[in-house]
Scaffold this active site. Structure first.
Site, PDB file in Angstrom:
ATOM      1  CB  SER A  46      27.244  25.128  17.239  1.00 27.00           C
ATOM      2  OG  SER A  46      26.577  23.892  17.391  1.00 27.00           O
ATOM      3  CE  LYS A 114      32.175  17.899  17.429  1.00 27.87           C
ATOM      4  NZ  LYS A 114      32.919  19.173  17.521  1.00 27.87           N
ATOM      5  CD  GLU A 116      36.544  22.999  18.076  1.00 23.94           C
ATOM      6  OE1 GLU A 116      37.419  23.894  18.000  1.00 23.94           O
ATOM      7  OE2 GLU A 116      35.334  23.224  18.027  1.00 23.94           O
ATOM      8  CD  GLU A 183      33.203  23.371  11.426  1.00 20.73           C
ATOM      9  OE1 GLU A 183      33.304  22.712  12.477  1.00 20.73           O
ATOM     10  OE2 GLU A 183      32.587  24.451  11.360  1.00 20.73           O
TER      11      GLU A 183
HETATM   12  O1  KIV Z   1      29.527  22.536  17.713  1.00 21.83           O
HETATM   13  C1  KIV Z   1      29.138  22.032  16.663  1.00 21.83           C
HETATM   14  O2  KIV Z   1      27.982  22.156  16.252  1.00 21.83           O
HETATM   15  C2  KIV Z   1      30.093  21.264  15.879  1.00 21.83           C
HETATM   16  C3  KIV Z   1      29.687  20.883  14.494  1.00 21.83           C
HETATM   17  C4  KIV Z   1      29.795  22.072  13.628  1.00 21.83           C
HETATM   18  C5  KIV Z   1      30.470  19.744  13.973  1.00 21.83           C
HETATM   19  O3  KIV Z   1      31.160  20.998  16.324  1.00 21.83           O
END
Ligand code: KIV
Length: 276
Positions: A46, A114, A116, A183
């Site tokens: 983000s 992390k 997706e 999410e």
């Molecule tokens: O990139 C991000 O901030 C995220 C959150 C919204 C979980 O993946």
């Protein structure tokens, strides 16, 4: 405060203690969040929107993520740092995914990555976990799929979608994820998922039944007003304070009220005389 690890996440779920997570992208903000005692700092992609001004997360590069995660890690004394793998850094091949996850861990010192997705990324997650790199999954509204979804929309409302998300969560657990971000899915579905798996769920727009919560720091502090999702709570309105402070600064510079004597340095009068 003792250092948070992936083990702490699992212990907290077992003890029914909620996990706190916030995004962070820079040293000084991360230092404040760590000092406040947040369990985990997510260097989220983000940052493409909040830090770099893109419309979505798709343009973010691995180099962008590494640059920001290094700064966050320097500030984290207690919180566990998790770094997002950006779009196309784990989609091409298993080998590429492991190499890029490895670069994040080696170059930034983050404790986990992390990424997706559900079934499509199973083989990549298994390989990254086999390389001893902890992986956090992320399902529901996965922003890197914005074009495939046709916009940022709540996911898991139909029976088929809801069942798919439950299957995906079980698959991610079996693939070795230590935790999963849920999410923008209905609260009751998130509760069913959280009760169906042993690893903790971290919700964003997924209600109180999750094992923890994450928010984008600019959203919860009121610093990013391009768009505020329904699930964000305003914990502060820093926008207004920043704009006000900058207005006063500009006025004082223009009027000569700033800087004052106390903001300046002195020079010996004898030396000064020699300068004319
Ligand atoms: O990139 C991000 O901030 C995220 C959150 C919204 C979980 O993946």
């Amino acid at each position: 405060m003792s250092k948070i690890t992936v083990g702490t996440f699992l212990e907290k779920k077992a003890a029914k203690e909620k996990i706190t997570m916030l995004t962070a992208y820079d040293y000084s903000t991360a230092k404040l969040l760590d000092k406040a005692g947040v369990d985990s700092l997510l260097v989220g992609d983000s940052l493409g929107m909040t830090m770099l001004g893109y419309e979505d997360t798709l343009s973010v590069t691995l180099e962008d993520m590494i640059h920001h995660a290094k700064a966050v890690k320097r500030a984290a004394t207690h919180a566990m740092v998790v770094c997002d793998m950006p779009f196309m850094s784990y989609h091409i091949s298993v080998e590429d995914a492991v190499r890029n996850a490895g670069r994040i861990i080696k170059e930034t010192g983050s404790q986990a990555v992390k990424l997706e997705g559900g079934a499509a990324v199973k083989d990549k997650i298994e390989a990254i976990v086999a390389a001893q790199i902890p992986v956090m999954g992320h399902i529901g509204l996965t922003p890197q799929s914005v074009n495939a979804f046709g916009g940022f929309k709540v996911q898991g409302k139909s029976e088929a979608q809801a069942k798919q998300l439950i299957e995906d969560a079980k698959m991610l657990e079996a693939a070795g994820c230590f935790s999963i971000v849920l999410e923008c899915i209905p609260e009751k579905l998130a509760t069913v998922i959280s009760e169906s798996i042993q690893i903790p769920t971290i919700g964003i727009g997924a209600g109180a039944g999750c094992d923890g919560q994450v928010l984008v720091i600019q959203d919860m502090l009121g610093m990013y007003d391009n768009f505020t999702p329904k699930f964000v709570k305003d914990y502060a309105s820093l926008n207004e304070h920043i704009v006000e402070a900058v207005k006063v600064y500009c006025e004082e510079v223009r009027s000569g009220a700033f800087p004052e004597l106390k903001h300046t340095f002195k020079i010996d009068e004898e030396i000064l005389k020699k300068l004319y």
